[in-house]
Design an enzyme around this catalytic site. Structure first.
Site, PDB file in Angstrom:
ATOM      1  N   HIS A 238      43.212  11.797 -41.314  1.00 42.38           N
ATOM      2  CA  HIS A 238      42.032  12.233 -41.045  1.00 42.38           C
ATOM      3  C   HIS A 238      41.915  13.850 -41.735  1.00 42.38           C
ATOM      4  O   HIS A 238      42.704  14.836 -42.051  1.00 42.38           O
ATOM      5  CB  HIS A 238      42.637  13.134 -39.418  1.00 42.38           C
TER       6      HIS A 238
ATOM      7  N   GLN B 178      44.407   5.931 -42.989  1.00 39.11           N
ATOM      8  CA  GLN B 178      43.287   6.550 -42.416  1.00 39.11           C
ATOM      9  C   GLN B 178      43.837   8.440 -42.817  1.00 39.11           C
ATOM     10  O   GLN B 178      45.070   8.845 -41.765  1.00 39.11           O
ATOM     11  CB  GLN B 178      42.606   6.357 -41.452  1.00 39.11           C
TER      12      GLN B 178
END
Ligand SMILES: Cc1cc2nc3c(=O)[nH]c(=O)nc-3n(C[C@H](O)[C@H](O)[C@H](O)COP(=O)(O)OP(=O)(O)OC[C@H]3O[C@@H](n4cnc5c(N)ncnc54)[C@H](O)[C@@H]3O)c2cc1C
Length: 587
Positions: A242, A240
């Site tokens: 951000h 991921q």
């Protein structure tokens, strides 16, 4: 060589929220528990979690666990295992209340109920209006949770080995886990910790990238230990990014800022998320927002002199809300971004944040490994929980606020399974000396390395390579080049440690061990990414822009031996409710 030995019922490696929640369950059941951690427990990365933890308490908007489950399945881009997701979402509310009883000072509403903020990907009624599901202690939720869990462990008499570095797992010939070889960082002394059960809770591996929200200690040690012990890693291509790291620095500006009403603007002053996610706008899922920012910058609509970032506007919220709900974020923006959000917007750009993949487990925290012909089996005595594990509740993309939830829910579940297991398995199995010898031999090779290669220079090279060749947008050519570069670094490291002469001590020695782990994890990541020819969640391929359920609704399994990949089906059947079938994911 005779090494010092210690024996416990359970060895927990890692003192973040996952490890401490498990250890508490075990210590409260009067088991003899050791927690090994390379930093003081309350310095684990959980301490940095800002925004909060999801639970469908329904204190601010109507809510229930089934809606939370839907959002999590959708957020995972249908790669999450639905039995585990149901289990987690159902358990959430009770876990928040339990944490409160342990002493977590959750922020309150006027009427005394726990405050809940809006976070990305949260909806009411299966994709309807925005929900507010994230329970927070201002913007220091992880700090509050970690300290409460540590204090409860002290009270329950958990035994802590602070500043001990776990090197390798010990397994016998049948594959059962028997504990680990560890080093006391201060003295460099090697020790064997024997245990009837071992739980890996070593956190994520965000440090394989240059720009990252992760602490320096998040080097994927447990994942690499599993690989070396012959256990594959699941779904490592899903990292991921951000959307809102401080531009050029990487420190996190929580999604809670957008949850409180902050929004993103590009160089033309346009609120561009309205174009990418007309409904959820700035609170679309993280992968969606990160890609939108990257596209704005790539197409020349960035901000600043180099047009290389966008702005997160917060000043319209007013000084009171900012000071009360986002105090730590304001401090960070001032210190690292050079702006006071009360007055000016914060420059932001996507930054590596969370490892969706990890050590494959079932929902009891038991590590499961393939045994051929598509079958898998639990590894006897071995558990994993927290960010190092892949249950998988986050699939291809984690929703904000679901990780603090994941670590307490599955830390506790693993603890409970260990308690039951130990009722049936009362005795220590004989120690496997060959396995200990192998770990020690690996260490002694390092004692001969020295001035040839600089560990920090190699680390910088690895991180830059991963950022350039395995970032927000990916393509075959670039990934293939990434694979060969990372493999070449691995070979260089192997040679480096054999060819030099002088000794490397303690902290520098730990850094060398961490680099070895990072290279293993980075290899797993880039190899898995190069093989997945579709775009799903955080894995975004320019050359394969669509999700391909017919071929790719399956988990990747990367093995260290010959960098082989294997696959296994997604567990699409929940425990009690109907399956959420894959749909096009729009926000
Ligand atoms: C800046 C930031 C903000 C975040 N905000 C949120 C949020 O608001 N909400 C949310 O849900 N999630 C958030 N997350 C994600 C979440 O905080 C983490 O996924 C979670 O806390 C990880 O917990 P853990 O117990 O798995 O590992 P960690 O807390 O990372 O702990 C790992 C432990 O393992 C130990 N360890 C590691 N390697 C070794 C070794 N070789 N030997 C001995 N010990 C070892 C370390 O010492 C440490 O104690 C955030 C993450 C970051 C980086």
């Amino acid at each position: 060589m005779k090494l010092p030995h210690r024996r416990f019922d359970c060895l927990v490696i890692g003192a973040g929220g996952g490890g401490l929640r498990a250890a508490l369950q075990l210590a409260q059941a009067d088991l003899h528990v050791a927690v090994v951690t390379k930093v003081f427990p309350t310095r684990s990365h959980t301490v940095a979690a800002q925004g909060g933890m999801n639970a469908a308490l329904g204190n601010v908007t109507p809510d229930n666990w089934h809606w939370h489950m839907y959002d999590t399945v959708k957020g995972s881009d249908y790669l999450g295992d639905q039995d585990a997701i149901e289990y987690m979402c159902r358990a959430a509310s009770r876990q928040v209340i339990e944490l409160e009883h342990y002493g977590v000072p959750f922020t309150r509403l006027e009427d005394g109920h726990i405050y809940q903020r809006a976070f990305g990907g949260q909806s009411q009624n299966f994709g309807g209006d925005q929900a507010s599901r994230t329970c927070a202690a201002a913007d220091r939720t992880g700090h509050a949770i970690l300290h409460a869990l540590y204090q409860q462990n002290i009270r329950a008499k958990t035994h802590f080995f602070d500043e001990y570095f776990a090197v390798d797992l010990i397994r016998n010939e049948e594959g059962a886990a028997l504990g680990a070889v560890v080093i006391e960082i201060e003295t460099g002394e090697v020790m064997v910790i024997e245990a009837k059960t071992t739980l890996l809770a070593t956190g994520g591996a965000g440090r394989i990238f240059r720009t990252s929200t992760n602490a320096m200690i998040n080097t994927g040690d447990g994942m690499a230990m599993a690989l070396r012990a012959g256990i594959p890693l699941e779904d490592m291509e899903f990292v991921q990014f951000h959307p809102t790291g401080i531009a050029g620095k990487g420190m996190l500006i929580s999604e809670g800022v957008r949850g409180e009403g902050g929004y993103l603007v590009n160089g033309d002053g346009e609120r561009f998320m309205e174009r990418y996610a007309p409904h959820a706008k700035d609170l679309a899922s993280r992968d969606v927002v990160s890609r939108a920012i990257a596209i704005e910058v790539r197409e020349g609509r960035g901000c600043g002199e180099n047009k290389d970032h966008v702005l997160l506007k917060v000043d319209h919220l007013g000084p009171d809300v900012i000071k009360k709900r986002l105090p730590a974020i304001r401090e960070m923006a001032i210190r690292f971004g050079g702006v006071d959000p009360i007055e000016s917007p914060i420059p932001v750009y996507p930054t590596a944040h969370y490892t969706m993949g990890g050590i494959p487990t079932n929902r009891y925290g038991q590590v499961v490994a393939p045994v051929g012909h598509g079958a898998e089996e639990e590894v006897v005595g071995l558990y994993a929980a927290g960010e190092c594990a892949c249950v998988s509740v986050h699939g291809a993309n984690r929703l904000g606020g679901n990780s603090l939830l994941d670590i307490v829910v599955f830390g506790r579940a693993a603890g409970n399974h260990i308690i039951a297991y130990l009722k049936e398995n009362r005795y220590h199995r004989p120690l496997a000396n060959e396995s200990v010898d192998m770990a020690v031999a690996r260490l002694s090779k390092w004692e001969r390395r020295g001035d040839g290669e600089s560990v920090s220079a190699m680390l910088a090279e690895l991180q830059l390579t991963m950022e350039e060749y395995c970032g927000v947008f990916r393509s075959q050519e670039v990934l293939d080049e990434g694979v060969s570069k990372v493999l070449a670094l691995g070979e260089r490291l192997d040679e480096a440690r054999l060819s030099d002469h002088s000794k490397v001590f303690n902290t520098a020695f730990m850094e060398a061990l961490e680099l070895e782990n990072l290279i293993d994890v980075a290899t797993a990541t880039v190899v898995s990414a190069a093989a997945r020819t579709e775009s799903r969640g955080a894995h975004s391929r320019l050359d394969y822009p669509d999700r391909n359920d017919a071929e790719w609704m399956r988990h990747s399994l990367y093995c260290k031996t010959d960098h082989q990949l294997d696959y296994k089906p997604v567990r699409t059947k929940p425990l009690t409710v109907d399956t959420f079938p894959p749909k096009k994911r729009v926000y």
